[in-house]
Design a protein around this motif. Sequence first.
Motif, PDB file in Angstrom:
ATOM      1  N   THR A  96       0.822  -1.206   0.000  1.00 61.73           N
ATOM      2  CA  THR A  96       0.000   0.000   0.000  1.00 61.73           C
ATOM      3  C   THR A  96       0.854   1.253   0.000  1.00 61.73           C
ATOM      4  OG1 THR A  96      -1.782  -1.146   1.162  1.00 61.73           O
ATOM      5  CG2 THR A  96      -1.781   1.252   1.258  1.00 61.73           C
ATOM      6  N   ALA A 109      -7.281   3.899   2.829  1.00 59.97           N
ATOM      7  CA  ALA A 109      -8.662   3.811   2.362  1.00 59.97           C
ATOM      8  C   ALA A 109      -9.108   5.110   1.700  1.00 59.97           C
ATOM      9  CB  ALA A 109      -9.599   3.483   3.533  1.00 59.97           C
ATOM     10  N   ALA A 148      -8.712   4.673  -1.857  1.00 60.63           N
ATOM     11  CA  ALA A 148      -9.226   3.402  -2.369  1.00 60.63           C
ATOM     12  C   ALA A 148      -9.845   3.603  -3.742  1.00 60.63           C
ATOM     13  CB  ALA A 148     -10.264   2.832  -1.402  1.00 60.63           C
ATOM     14  N   GLU A 171     -12.500   2.387  -4.957  1.00 56.68           N
ATOM     15  CA  GLU A 171     -13.951   2.502  -4.960  1.00 56.68           C
ATOM     16  C   GLU A 171     -14.347   3.973  -4.848  1.00 56.68           C
ATOM     17  OE1 GLU A 171     -12.714  -1.419  -3.665  1.00 56.68           O
ATOM     18  OE2 GLU A 171     -12.318   0.563  -2.811  1.00 56.68           O
TER      19      GLU A 171
END
Length: 779
Positions: free
Chosen positions: A453, A478, A481, A483
């Motif tokens: 990451t 996140a 991310a 999405e």
Amino acid sequence: MRTIQLLRRLLAALAGIALVGWLVVMQYDPARIATTIRMAVFDTYQQTAPRPYRDPAVSTGTGVMYVNIDRPSLERVGPWPWPRTRFADVTQKALSKGARVVVFETPFEWPDATSPREAVQEWLARPELDLDQIARLEEASSGLPDHDAVFAGAISGGPVVTAFALSDDANSLVPVRKTPVSARGGDLGPYIPVRKGMSPSLKSLEDAASGNGARTLSDGPAADNVIRQVPLLEQVSGTVVPGLSLEAIRVAEGARGILAIVAKPDADLTFGRRPGLQRIVVGQKEFPTDADGGLWLHYTRTQASRALPAWKLLGDHPDAERLKDAIVFVSASVEGPEAFVDSPLGTIPRVEPHLQAIEQMLLGHYLWRPDWALPAEQVFLLVAGVALLALLISYGTLWAALFTAIAVTGAVWAGWFAFTTKLWLVDPALPVIGLMAIFTLGAVMNLTRRNATEKFVRAQFTDRLAPKHISALVREPALAAPEGRFTPVTALSADVRGFHRVAEPFGPDASGLASLITNIHEPLTRCVLRHDGMVDRFVGGGMNALWNAPVAREGHTVQACQAALRMVAELEPVNRDLERDARRAHRPFIPVSISIGIERGDAVVGNLGSGNVYDFSAIGGAVNEAQLLQRLSRRYGPAIIVGAEARDRVKDKFALLEIDQLRLDGRIDPWRVYALLGDPIMGANPKFRALHEAHEALFKAYRARDWAAARLVIAECRKLSGAIRTLYDLYEERIDRLEQSPPDKDWNGVHEIADLLAPAKSKVAIGKPEAADLGEAPV
């Protein structure tokens, strides 16, 4: 082999720690983690299977409605706020239509300012009145009725319930309690929520009413302002008082008291109940409650039949006959955001939780979080977690995955079955999360994932974000991310005006042209990074940038405006360097100027590339509108154009001038755009204030169709410091067209964007031309 054994032991240790830790979280709920998840599950239940609406009037003979003081009522009856005499009319009308009880959901804390006595007191306080004037005022008002007295008289004419508000701001006020609240089985005090203060209605109104209740709503165990419960009893100043819903039921039933049934801590507990409140008795009706006296709400979808606009009641509309035998609340949706609350099914009028609670009490429909639910959830997680751990250690991932799938499916089905058949609130999510955590844990995987990451974040954002933001992304990957997620962003689009003319002298010199673009992009990039933005992408001689994504920042619109002003300032040394290089290369020098557009709004941020090529960016109205403003900038003249949403966030922090209002696809209201001319120091400069006032006068005359006055103001604007010649040329051209072809009667000064974007048009089309399909600006 030792390594395998060590990893196996490490897996067992970590999974065991995760299991115990999650059981502790479920039990003690640090930072309200468990409650947040649990409430999300219960909200999902309601969203998926809301309570089917049944009119209680059909099965119980008692309806539940509310009179809504909405905007059409203001237009038909009179502006807000209404005088108390009008509330008196509402009360009398509702009672005359056969309402069983009228309930005012909002407290009347202060005397009516429109009452003659109150209005005279305001005048008497003015020092310029002489004694004769004072005497005439007092004489004139002495024979006029007091509005609050008229309202109190209407309240005393039938069963009416007033409301008071409870708060955590301490005071010594005590509400007028219309009925005793007694307890059987134990003391109510330890269980009923205690509030430190209150805001009552006027005592004359409370004295005249048949009931008086607390309008408090509750988010239940959570603290997220989503209303999930209605408290039926509360405490303030050592007094137990009824909630507004319970008091409305009591008055409607004609009961003289309220009885609370309590289970003592040392009593033999009934299955599924803990010490505390068990049920409330009002007349011939009993209502089971939570241990603290709260009633869980099982919402229906909003029903239009519950609401009756106030103008229909006051105008004797036939729909007002539906108030017969109904418990009628009076509420004002025109009070703004305070008139609405959040529920699991979305934003609803604030009065609606009371209505739905009364419907549930009339219909005998109750949600219940059994006291055995949490122990059952913990036992399930403990047994399933130990079995899963044994499978992970002894049989590997495949069998563990199969067992996890079966356990998760069973838990979810059990929770759903309990809700839909028994109305029990049982949470499968926390045990499921614990099982999934055990299944996915692994030190090597965690370490590998973290390293991958960090490498990924640094590779993607090193040249696009400031170093401190890259560090934040490493800590919270996140945020980047792939999405997509909705988030408010400020978008900036900058481009060189007439880039083809600036690049033309370079001819076939590819390296020189590349150097030109680099010399332009470098200062623009520095400005974005210095002000905590993200470089989205470079487009020819310009660039797009974002603020508040991927890392959230307070005041991101201010930072975008600061960056834009800095970009304009940075062009001066860039032009000096370009001029020096042009002389050395014996080619013409064309100064570089830029157009910048800024707008704020919600956007989808995330990976907008492909499955194989990661490209963090944003799409949304704000991004497209910033690019549109950048394209419009050269038509108006100023370098920086700001949209309405962005301007509303920074209007007191910069020197901003309104320059137009436009019709934009997707917007109902006209879109106002502004020129950003400088920082707060410039905004406070008297010369800028003079220009600002002149612009206000210009648009006032222009939109009022006073063309002569508008021309005079334009002439004055041209004389002022900071005058925008291109803008005034544009408006004089528009005025010429308007005089030749007067606009429609409903013209309000809104201009079509298509005319500004069309390079072939030398004149500005005014009026209501056919809307052009502009498409979506490139992202």
